[in-house]
Write an enzyme that holds these catalytic residues in place. Structure first.
Site, mmCIF file in Angstrom:
data_model
loop_
_atom_site.group_PDB
_atom_site.id
_atom_site.type_symbol
_atom_site.label_atom_id
_atom_site.label_comp_id
_atom_site.label_asym_id
_atom_site.label_seq_id
_atom_site.Cartn_x
_atom_site.Cartn_y
_atom_site.Cartn_z
ATOM 1 N N ASP A 67 -7.826 16.984 -3.190
ATOM 2 C CA ASP A 67 -8.034 18.604 -3.123
ATOM 3 C C ASP A 67 -7.748 19.077 -4.361
ATOM 4 O OD1 ASP A 67 -9.510 18.551 -0.768
ATOM 5 O OD2 ASP A 67 -7.615 18.640 0.520
ATOM 6 N N ARG A 92 -1.216 17.933 0.430
ATOM 7 C CA ARG A 92 -1.403 18.620 -0.868
ATOM 8 C C ARG A 92 -0.124 19.186 -1.463
ATOM 9 N NH1 ARG A 92 -6.233 22.998 -0.639
ATOM 10 N NH2 ARG A 92 -6.155 22.168 -2.808
ATOM 11 N N ARG A 139 -2.480 28.350 7.304
ATOM 12 C CA ARG A 139 -1.688 27.795 6.518
ATOM 13 C C ARG A 139 -0.762 28.227 5.510
ATOM 14 N NH1 ARG A 139 -5.076 24.068 3.719
ATOM 15 N NH2 ARG A 139 -6.518 22.834 5.333
ATOM 16 N N HIS A 167 -8.301 29.482 5.468
ATOM 17 C CA HIS A 167 -7.895 30.201 4.129
ATOM 18 C C HIS A 167 -8.614 31.644 4.166
ATOM 19 C CE1 HIS A 167 -6.725 26.632 1.418
ATOM 20 N NE2 HIS A 167 -5.460 27.209 2.156
ATOM 21 N N CYS A 262 -13.188 28.788 -3.901
ATOM 22 C CA CYS A 262 -11.865 27.963 -3.968
ATOM 23 C C CYS A 262 -11.806 26.893 -5.059
ATOM 24 C CB CYS A 262 -11.528 27.478 -2.619
ATOM 25 S SG CYS A 262 -12.874 26.910 -1.604
HETATM 26 N N1 ARG Z 1 -9.903 20.547 1.675
HETATM 27 C C1 ARG Z 1 -9.090 21.494 1.214
HETATM 28 C C2 ARG Z 1 -8.082 22.026 2.174
HETATM 29 O O1 ARG Z 1 -8.215 21.721 3.450
HETATM 30 C C3 ARG Z 1 -10.253 22.738 1.091
HETATM 31 C C4 ARG Z 1 -9.482 23.922 0.539
HETATM 32 C C5 ARG Z 1 -10.537 25.071 0.349
HETATM 33 N N2 ARG Z 1 -9.930 26.228 -0.263
HETATM 34 C C6 ARG Z 1 -9.966 27.544 0.004
HETATM 35 N N3 ARG Z 1 -9.330 28.275 -0.737
HETATM 36 N N4 ARG Z 1 -10.859 28.037 0.955
HETATM 37 O O2 ARG Z 1 -7.084 22.461 1.937
#
Ligand code: ARG
Length: 272
Positions: A67, A92, A139, A167, A262
């Site tokens: 990612d 991550r 998150r 996000h 993103c």
């Molecule tokens: N697969 C990534 C995650 O779940 C996607 C991140 C998308 N980032 C964003 N800023 N919307 O973390």
């Protein structure tokens, strides 16, 4: 009048992008990414930024961190300062330190969050009219916003992101100093009220188009770069409001829950 500074954008190439785990409801380990297509989508995005006059720097991905193509989630850049992220998911976590090293090398003063707070960087934070719009919930922690606000000396408007969104950059998008696009169901009722109280012209994105990452847009002056070609209602509303729409196919990245915004880390000027 001095010439406007070009926008400074950073992207990570998708050569190691894959769906290796599921940490949001878009990700399905069975659905594999077509790397050739992903590369073509990403290269087109970089080309568009260059054509629009942005200064673009690209990085190689971090081996073992699929990612890391969504590089902005690992850091937030503001003036000559930066906030290092702390990812909620261990999947991550290893993206942060290499990103911090890159931006220290580039002269940024990086701040680390107090222990125990989660925060996912550029994906959760965007400047608008002298304040930051910032997300929390799935998150990031709301207490991280207080740290960011006092460290960067900027007011923060907190938005409680609601699932399936994770996000804030999939639920709100500044279009201009007087207009915002947003996903009403992507945030709780109190956050919606805070957004309404901003007295901006608001364009709503419905759940179906939001699911296609319609809100995950980049805006250059009058041009809105959409992360999907399948959001006709949002496109029409933008056009009625006087914007030009450049709708891209970013479908390989949508499989991971991400789009143009993103995939792009912006070095924001402080105070904008
Ligand atoms: N697969 C990534 C995650 O779940 C996607 C991140 C998308 N980032 C964003 N800023 N919307 O973390």
């Amino acid at each position: 009048m001095p010439a406007a500074q070009p926008r400074r954008l950073y992207l990570t190439n998708p050569s190691q992008f894959k769906i290796e785990y599921e940490i949001n409801s878009w990700m399905k380990v069975g659905s594999q990414v077509d790397l050739a297509l992903a590369t073509a989508e990403w290269e087109r995005l970089c080309q568009i930024y260059a054509d629009l006059g942005a200064e673009v720097e690209t990085f190689d991905p971090l081996p073992g961190w699929p990612d890391s193509v969504f590089l902005g989630d690992a850091i937030f850049l503001y003036g000559d300062q930066a906030i290092a992220s702390r990812f909620r998911h261990p999947e991550r976590a290893g993206e942060v330190e290499p990103m911090v090293a890159r931006f220290e090398e580039r002269g940024f003063r990086v701040h680390w969050l107090p222990d125990g707070l989660y925060y996912e960087g550029n994906g959760e934070t965007m400047p608008w009219n002298g304040r930051l719009l910032a997300g929390y919930g799935p998150r990031s922690d709301r207490a991280a916003h207080d740290f960011i606000s006092s460290t960067l000396e900027v007011p923060v408007l907190s938005i409680h992101v609601q699932a399936p969104h994770f996000h804030v950059d999939t639920t709100i998008c500044p279009l201009s100093s007087g207009a915002l696009a947003y996903v009403p169901n992507g945030m709780d009722a109190e956050s919606r009220q805070r957004v309404h109280a901003l007295n901006a012209d608001l364009i709503e994105i419905d759940d179906e188009e939001a699911r296609l990452l319609a809100c995950n847009s980049m805006v250059f002056g009058n041009t809105v770069i959409l992360s999907t070609q399948k959001a006709p209602r949002f496109e029409k509303a933008l056009e009625r409001a006087g914007f030009d729409v450049l709708a891209l196919d970013m479908s390989e990245f949508a499989q991971s829950g991400g789009g143009a915004k993103c995939l792009t880390l912006e070095a924001y000027a402080a105070g904008v």
